[in-house]
Scaffold this motif. Structure first.
Motif, short mmCIF file in Angstrom:
data_model
loop_
_atom_site.label_atom_id
_atom_site.label_comp_id
_atom_site.label_asym_id
_atom_site.label_seq_id
_atom_site.Cartn_x
_atom_site.Cartn_y
_atom_site.Cartn_z
N LYS A 224 17.58 -0.23 -45.28
CA LYS A 224 17.29 -0.26 -43.85
C LYS A 224 16.07 -1.12 -43.54
O LYS A 224 16.08 -1.93 -42.62
CB LYS A 224 17.07 1.17 -43.34
N GLN A 225 15.02 -0.95 -44.34
CA GLN A 225 13.79 -1.68 -44.07
C GLN A 225 13.92 -3.17 -44.35
O GLN A 225 13.44 -4.00 -43.58
CB GLN A 225 12.65 -1.08 -44.91
N ARG A 226 14.58 -3.53 -45.45
CA ARG A 226 14.64 -4.94 -45.84
C ARG A 226 15.67 -5.73 -45.06
O ARG A 226 15.46 -6.90 -44.72
CB ARG A 226 14.97 -5.04 -47.35
N ILE A 227 16.81 -5.11 -44.75
CA ILE A 227 17.89 -5.84 -44.08
C ILE A 227 17.86 -5.64 -42.58
O ILE A 227 18.18 -6.54 -41.82
CB ILE A 227 19.25 -5.41 -44.68
N GLY A 228 17.45 -4.47 -42.15
CA GLY A 228 17.40 -4.22 -40.71
C GLY A 228 18.75 -3.83 -40.16
O GLY A 228 19.78 -3.90 -40.83
N ASN A 229 18.75 -3.44 -38.91
CA ASN A 229 19.99 -3.01 -38.26
C ASN A 229 20.72 -4.22 -37.68
O ASN A 229 20.10 -5.12 -37.11
CB ASN A 229 19.70 -2.01 -37.16
N ARG A 230 22.01 -4.26 -37.85
CA ARG A 230 22.83 -5.36 -37.36
C ARG A 230 24.29 -4.92 -37.40
O ARG A 230 24.65 -3.94 -38.05
CB ARG A 230 22.64 -6.61 -38.22
N SER A 231 25.13 -5.67 -36.73
CA SER A 231 26.56 -5.37 -36.73
C SER A 231 27.18 -5.81 -38.06
O SER A 231 26.89 -6.92 -38.55
CB SER A 231 27.24 -6.10 -35.57
N VAL A 232 28.01 -4.95 -38.66
CA VAL A 232 28.63 -5.25 -39.96
C VAL A 232 30.12 -4.95 -39.88
O VAL A 232 30.56 -4.08 -39.12
CB VAL A 232 27.97 -4.44 -41.10
N PRO A 233 30.93 -5.66 -40.69
CA PRO A 233 32.39 -5.43 -40.69
C PRO A 233 32.76 -4.25 -41.59
O PRO A 233 32.32 -4.18 -42.74
CB PRO A 233 32.94 -6.75 -41.25
N VAL A 234 33.55 -3.35 -41.06
CA VAL A 234 33.91 -2.13 -41.79
C VAL A 234 35.42 -1.95 -41.74
O VAL A 234 36.05 -2.14 -40.70
CB VAL A 234 33.20 -0.90 -41.18
N ALA A 235 36.01 -1.60 -42.88
CA ALA A 235 37.43 -1.28 -42.96
C ALA A 235 37.59 0.21 -43.16
O ALA A 235 36.80 0.86 -43.86
CB ALA A 235 38.08 -2.03 -44.12
N ASN A 236 38.62 0.78 -42.55
CA ASN A 236 38.92 2.20 -42.70
C ASN A 236 40.07 2.33 -43.70
O ASN A 236 41.21 1.99 -43.41
CB ASN A 236 39.33 2.80 -41.35
N CYS A 237 39.75 2.82 -44.89
CA CYS A 237 40.73 2.88 -45.97
C CYS A 237 41.79 3.95 -45.76
O CYS A 237 42.74 4.04 -46.56
CB CYS A 237 40.03 3.09 -47.30
N ASN A 238 41.66 4.75 -44.73
CA ASN A 238 42.68 5.76 -44.42
C ASN A 238 43.60 5.33 -43.30
O ASN A 238 44.46 6.11 -42.88
CB ASN A 238 42.02 7.09 -44.04
N ARG A 239 43.42 4.11 -42.82
CA ARG A 239 44.26 3.65 -41.71
C ARG A 239 44.80 2.25 -41.98
O ARG A 239 44.03 1.31 -42.20
CB ARG A 239 43.45 3.64 -40.39
N GLU A 240 46.13 2.14 -41.98
CA GLU A 240 46.77 0.85 -42.20
C GLU A 240 47.04 0.17 -40.86
O GLU A 240 47.43 0.82 -39.88
CB GLU A 240 48.10 1.05 -42.95
N TYR A 241 46.81 -1.13 -40.83
CA TYR A 241 47.04 -1.90 -39.61
C TYR A 241 47.58 -3.27 -39.99
O TYR A 241 46.86 -4.10 -40.55
CB TYR A 241 45.73 -2.04 -38.82
N TYR A 242 48.87 -3.50 -39.70
CA TYR A 242 49.52 -4.77 -40.00
C TYR A 242 49.27 -5.22 -41.45
O TYR A 242 48.74 -6.28 -41.72
CB TYR A 242 49.08 -5.86 -39.03
N ASN A 243 49.66 -4.36 -42.38
CA ASN A 243 49.57 -4.65 -43.82
C ASN A 243 48.14 -4.91 -44.28
O ASN A 243 47.90 -5.66 -45.22
CB ASN A 243 50.46 -5.84 -44.20
N SER A 244 47.19 -4.29 -43.62
CA SER A 244 45.79 -4.34 -44.02
C SER A 244 45.15 -3.03 -43.57
O SER A 244 45.80 -2.19 -42.94
CB SER A 244 45.10 -5.54 -43.38
N HIS A 245 43.90 -2.85 -43.92
CA HIS A 245 43.17 -1.70 -43.40
C HIS A 245 42.65 -2.01 -42.00
O HIS A 245 42.29 -3.16 -41.72
CB HIS A 245 41.99 -1.35 -44.32
#
Length: 437
Positions: free
Chosen positions: A87-108
């Motif tokens: 948290k201290q070194r990188i700081g808060n920012r928007s990051v890409p997250v995949a939900n491994c319990n939800r499939e969407y068009y042959n991807s997470h």
């Protein structure tokens, strides 16, 4: 050579048979002891995977983790995530997250979330799992995986890792970083049980993945074995396991990758990955002279698919331009993108050759390339020897001959055709390719 640069010493291949070239298993070799030359010819050039050990004495391994005494997986210490430091070194920012319990068009299913929120989710998950027979109710069934995060591009001055010498000849990122457009350098962070669906890497590129912490399980299929898994509609499965592969008679390899190990994944090898524990890894996609023709053939095949799909529109104005637009949208790059990448790679190497008295070509080289130092440097740490540069140029020249036979390029005789001819002639006039033998 500048004192801080490390030499990528490539030598002509030895024709005599070598035990490493007769691959039938995936080896574990010391990343410190395996020479660049051996890795180049025995693994990249033969398109065979290998696991490199002891590769990551990096800032992220030292500071992103807490270490304490206690045996785990044979190690004398155990590591946990240093959430506060991240948290201290990188700081808060928007990051890409995949939900491994939800499939969407042959991807997470993918979304954006704040980095602090992801770390809080992960930390709470870790704390729940520490409580033996915990009765604490979980308020979500989501399994979130921070993946494909361009942290290095977002924080170019933060040197949290260094590209291992074996992976330094990276034309894809060399081009993108020189043009400041994009990159294929990623950070992955995920709790236990996060996973990546069955796939081959973008463009059919190489990839490398280094575990900062944790254990990954890989199922790796040699080229062509994935065809045994296609259904009657020609679709590949979203998820695989050993029982399915055994049932279909698929050749495969199982790899358990532990911390401080890098796995080299060859071009076109389909794979699926599970995080067996909380895991952090650094990953690159890339290609170079070893898989250059594979990338081109993948691109040409994707172009033919586009043409076949809209064949009934061939009489429309600018048909080829429409095809190239669709190709970029579906494959990730088109013919123009590819030839511009090859042009940049060529000019950077030809510029090194002009320093040896071949001044005649300066006028046709890109002026921006010529204004820089003659020393070719990869990721600010590695530089190729003369044979390496000449070998790269030789492979590009061979590719130009292949590309000039492509119907889209040959029949239209447009900019793409002229650029292939230009690069072919430029390399020929600059180098005496007989010195490669």
């Amino acid at each position: 050579m500048a004192p801080d640069l490390k030499l990528l010493e490539l030598n002509p291949p030895i024709e005599s048979n070598n035990g490493h070239c007769q691959h039938n298993s995936i080896e574990r070799l010391s990343g410190k002891q395996l020479s660049y030359n051996e890795f180049f010819w025995h693994f990249m050039n033969t398109n065979w995977p290998v696991i490199l050990t002891d590769v990551s004495n990096w800032e992220c391994r030292k500071n992103w983790l807490h270490y304490y005494q206690g045996t785990s997986n044979g190690n004398k210490y155990t590591a946990t995530i240093n959430f506060n430091y991240l948290k201290q070194r990188i700081g808060n920012r928007s990051v890409p997250v995949a939900n491994c319990n939800r499939e969407y068009y042959n991807s997470h299913a993918k979304s954006e979330m704040q980095f602090y929120d992801f770390l809080n989710y992960w930390q709470q998950k870790c704390e729940r799992e520490k409580v033996e027979n915990s009765n604490v109710e979980t308020n979500t069934t989501d399994i979130l995986y921070l993946k494909d995060w361009h942290l290095k591009a977002e924080s170019p001055d933060y040197d949290f890792y260094e590209v291992p010498k074996q992976f330094a000849s990276d034309w894809l990122n060399e081009y993108l970083l020189s043009n400041k457009t994009d990159d294929y350098r990623f950070v992955y962070m995920g709790p236990k049980d996060t996973w990546t669906p069955f796939h081959a890497d973008v463009f059919g590129s190489f990839s490398w993945s280094t575990n900062i912490m944790g254990c990954k399980k890989w199922l790796l299929l040699p080229n062509g074995e994935e065809l045994k898994l296609k259904d009657r509609l020609n679709n590949l499965p979203f998820r695989i396991d050993e029982s399915l592969l055994e049932k279909k008679g698929v050749q495969y390899f199982t790899v358990l990758q532990t911390e401080n190990e890098a796995l080299f994944v060859p071009s076109g090898w389909y794979h699926q990955v599970w995080n067996m524990t909380d895991t952090i890894s650094i990953n690159h996609n890339w290609f170079n002279s070893c898989n250059l023709e594979r990338i081109w053939h993948n691109l040409a095949a994707a172009m033919q698919q586009v043409i076949n799909e809209i064949e009934d529109c061939r009489q429309m104005d600018n048909f080829n331009e429409h095809c190239q637009t669709m190709l970029r949208a579906t494959f990730g790059l088109n013919y123009l993108d590819f030839i511009q990448l090859i042009e940049t790679i060529t000019e950077r190497r030809l510029h090194c050759c002009t320093e040896n008295g071949n001044e005649v070509n300066r006028s046709v080289l890109n002026s921006e390339q010529c204004s820089s130092s003659s020393r070719l440097v990869f990721f600010n740490t590695h530089t190729p020897n003369d044979y390496h540069i000449k070998h790269d140029l030789h492979c590009i020249q061979q590719l130009m001959k292949v590309m000039l036979q492509d119907p889209v390029i040959f029949e239209n005789r447009t900019f793409l055709y002229r650029q292939c001819v230009r690069l072919n002639e430029l390399i020929s006039s600059t180098l005496s390719l007989s010195t490669l033998n």
